[in-house]
Write a protein that holds these residues in place. Sequence first.
Motif, PDB file in Angstrom:
ATOM      1  N   PHE A 147       0.802  -1.499   0.036  1.00 33.75           N
ATOM      2  CA  PHE A 147       0.253   0.080   0.025  1.00 33.75           C
ATOM      3  C   PHE A 147       0.890   0.805  -0.039  1.00 33.75           C
ATOM      4  N   GLY A 148       0.522   2.306  -1.158  1.00 33.64           N
ATOM      5  CA  GLY A 148       1.054   3.251  -0.783  1.00 33.64           C
ATOM      6  C   GLY A 148       2.147   3.091  -2.086  1.00 33.64           C
ATOM      7  N   LEU A 149       2.900   2.089  -1.868  1.00 31.67           N
ATOM      8  CA  LEU A 149       4.747   1.977  -2.881  1.00 31.67           C
ATOM      9  C   LEU A 149       3.644   1.569  -4.175  1.00 31.67           C
ATOM     10  N   VAL A 150       2.755   1.487  -4.692  1.00 34.00           N
ATOM     11  CA  VAL A 150       2.400   0.862  -6.142  1.00 34.00           C
ATOM     12  C   VAL A 150       0.739   0.872  -6.021  1.00 34.00           C
ATOM     13  N   VAL A 151       0.451   1.298  -7.354  1.00 33.51           N
ATOM     14  CA  VAL A 151      -0.862   1.498  -8.033  1.00 33.51           C
ATOM     15  C   VAL A 151      -1.470   0.735  -8.304  1.00 33.51           C
ATOM     16  N   THR A 152      -2.556  -0.708  -7.050  1.00 37.00           N
ATOM     17  CA  THR A 152      -3.397  -1.750  -7.726  1.00 37.00           C
ATOM     18  C   THR A 152      -4.697  -1.332  -7.716  1.00 37.00           C
ATOM     19  N   ALA A 153      -4.964  -2.427  -8.618  1.00 36.34           N
ATOM     20  CA  ALA A 153      -6.595  -2.651  -8.890  1.00 36.34           C
ATOM     21  C   ALA A 153      -7.214  -3.407  -7.576  1.00 36.34           C
ATOM     22  N   GLN A 154      -8.329  -3.134  -6.780  1.00 32.30           N
ATOM     23  CA  GLN A 154      -8.108  -3.605  -6.146  1.00 32.30           C
ATOM     24  C   GLN A 154      -9.733  -4.221  -6.727  1.00 32.30           C
ATOM     25  N   GLU A 155     -10.215  -5.623  -6.091  1.00 29.72           N
ATOM     26  CA  GLU A 155     -11.221  -6.688  -6.820  1.00 29.72           C
ATOM     27  C   GLU A 155     -12.558  -6.124  -6.441  1.00 29.72           C
ATOM     28  N   GLY A 156     -13.065  -6.383  -6.611  1.00 29.69           N
ATOM     29  CA  GLY A 156     -14.503  -5.930  -6.446  1.00 29.69           C
ATOM     30  C   GLY A 156     -15.474  -6.762  -6.703  1.00 29.69           C
ATOM     31  N   GLU A 157     -16.933  -6.544  -6.562  1.00 29.18           N
ATOM     32  CA  GLU A 157     -18.261  -7.757  -6.044  1.00 29.18           C
ATOM     33  C   GLU A 157     -18.560  -7.511  -7.206  1.00 29.18           C
ATOM     34  N   VAL A 158     -18.660  -8.783  -8.242  1.00 31.57           N
ATOM     35  CA  VAL A 158     -19.732  -9.416  -9.549  1.00 31.57           C
ATOM     36  C   VAL A 158     -21.330  -9.496  -9.047  1.00 31.57           C
ATOM     37  N   GLN A 159     -22.161  -8.974  -9.797  1.00 32.44           N
ATOM     38  CA  GLN A 159     -23.429  -9.494  -9.721  1.00 32.44           C
ATOM     39  C   GLN A 159     -23.852 -10.200 -10.029  1.00 32.44           C
ATOM     40  N   ARG A 160     -25.022 -10.871 -10.566  1.00 31.65           N
ATOM     41  CA  ARG A 160     -25.343 -11.468 -12.041  1.00 31.65           C
ATOM     42  C   ARG A 160     -26.771 -10.800 -11.465  1.00 31.65           C
ATOM     43  N   HIS A 161     -27.072 -10.313 -12.853  1.00 32.50           N
ATOM     44  CA  HIS A 161     -28.628 -10.324 -13.793  1.00 32.50           C
ATOM     45  C   HIS A 161     -28.780 -10.933 -15.086  1.00 32.50           C
ATOM     46  N   GLY A 162     -29.930 -11.844 -14.606  1.00 28.10           N
ATOM     47  CA  GLY A 162     -30.457 -12.692 -15.929  1.00 28.10           C
ATOM     48  C   GLY A 162     -28.870 -12.787 -16.776  1.00 28.10           C
ATOM     49  N   GLY A 163     -28.245 -14.400 -15.679  1.00 25.18           N
ATOM     50  CA  GLY A 163     -27.126 -14.576 -16.341  1.00 25.18           C
ATOM     51  C   GLY A 163     -26.091 -14.464 -16.637  1.00 25.18           C
ATOM     52  N   THR A 164     -26.527 -13.033 -16.837  1.00 23.58           N
ATOM     53  CA  THR A 164     -24.660 -12.473 -16.899  1.00 23.58           C
ATOM     54  C   THR A 164     -24.255 -11.844 -16.210  1.00 23.58           C
ATOM     55  N   ASP A 165     -22.734 -11.652 -16.056  1.00 26.19           N
ATOM     56  CA  ASP A 165     -21.932 -11.271 -15.265  1.00 26.19           C
ATOM     57  C   ASP A 165     -21.914  -9.917 -15.622  1.00 26.19           C
ATOM     58  N   ASN A 166     -22.226  -9.010 -14.446  1.00 29.42           N
ATOM     59  CA  ASN A 166     -22.012  -7.398 -14.729  1.00 29.42           C
ATOM     60  C   ASN A 166     -21.379  -6.507 -13.351  1.00 29.42           C
ATOM     61  N   ARG A 167     -20.232  -5.631 -13.485  1.00 30.07           N
ATOM     62  CA  ARG A 167     -20.097  -5.183 -12.412  1.00 30.07           C
ATOM     63  C   ARG A 167     -20.537  -4.566 -11.343  1.00 30.07           C
ATOM     64  N   THR A 168     -20.528  -4.486 -10.810  1.00 31.51           N
ATOM     65  CA  THR A 168     -21.070  -3.117  -9.757  1.00 31.51           C
ATOM     66  C   THR A 168     -21.127  -2.338  -9.820  1.00 31.51           C
ATOM     67  N   ARG A 169     -22.803  -1.801  -9.874  1.00 34.18           N
ATOM     68  CA  ARG A 169     -22.784  -0.013 -10.161  1.00 34.18           C
ATOM     69  C   ARG A 169     -21.965   0.661  -9.005  1.00 34.18           C
ATOM     70  N   LEU A 170     -21.904   1.865  -9.777  1.00 33.35           N
ATOM     71  CA  LEU A 170     -21.498   2.651  -8.564  1.00 33.35           C
ATOM     72  C   LEU A 170     -22.438   3.836  -8.504  1.00 33.35           C
ATOM     73  N   SER A 171     -22.774   4.043  -7.208  1.00 33.85           N
ATOM     74  CA  SER A 171     -23.866   5.694  -7.812  1.00 33.85           C
ATOM     75  C   SER A 171     -23.355   6.463  -5.968  1.00 33.85           C
ATOM     76  N   VAL A 172     -23.506   8.322  -7.282  1.00 35.01           N
ATOM     77  CA  VAL A 172     -23.319   8.533  -5.646  1.00 35.01           C
ATOM     78  C   VAL A 172     -24.116   8.787  -4.346  1.00 35.01           C
ATOM     79  N   VAL A 173     -23.758   8.912  -3.544  1.00 28.80           N
ATOM     80  CA  VAL A 173     -24.539   8.950  -2.007  1.00 28.80           C
ATOM     81  C   VAL A 173     -24.536  10.602  -1.220  1.00 28.80           C
ATOM     82  N   ARG A 174     -25.492  10.928  -1.621  1.00 24.42           N
ATOM     83  CA  ARG A 174     -26.184  12.171  -0.959  1.00 24.42           C
ATOM     84  C   ARG A 174     -26.467  12.225   0.784  1.00 24.42           C
TER      85      ARG A 174
END
Length: 96
Positions: free
Chosen positions: A69-96
């Motif tokens: 951490f802090g030494l290199v930028v790496t991608a973090q694993e995200g969760e995968v949600q299944r919708h209708g038999g296909t994989d869709n990445r979790t959608r991000l939204s702004v929470v106010r």
Amino acid sequence: MTTEWQYRTHCVELGRLGYRKSEPRSGVAREASQVLGKVFTALRSEGTRPADVARELHLRPADLNDLIFGLVVTAQEGEVQRHGGTDNRTRLSVVR
């Protein structure tokens, strides 16, 4: 050279001052590694994830992240949600 007693005394004092965890009040930014960045970029282009690297090193992914951490930028694993038999990445939204 110090005696064992002096060594212990110094260790206790350094711990009391906060040096066992990090250098207190240091305005010095943590260094970044160009080599680690290039290594993880190359691994990512080959489809190798940080979790794969952790497994090869016999580490938990969280422990690998703590080490780099802090030494290199790496991608973090995200969760995968299944919708209708296909994989869709979790959608991000702004929470106010």
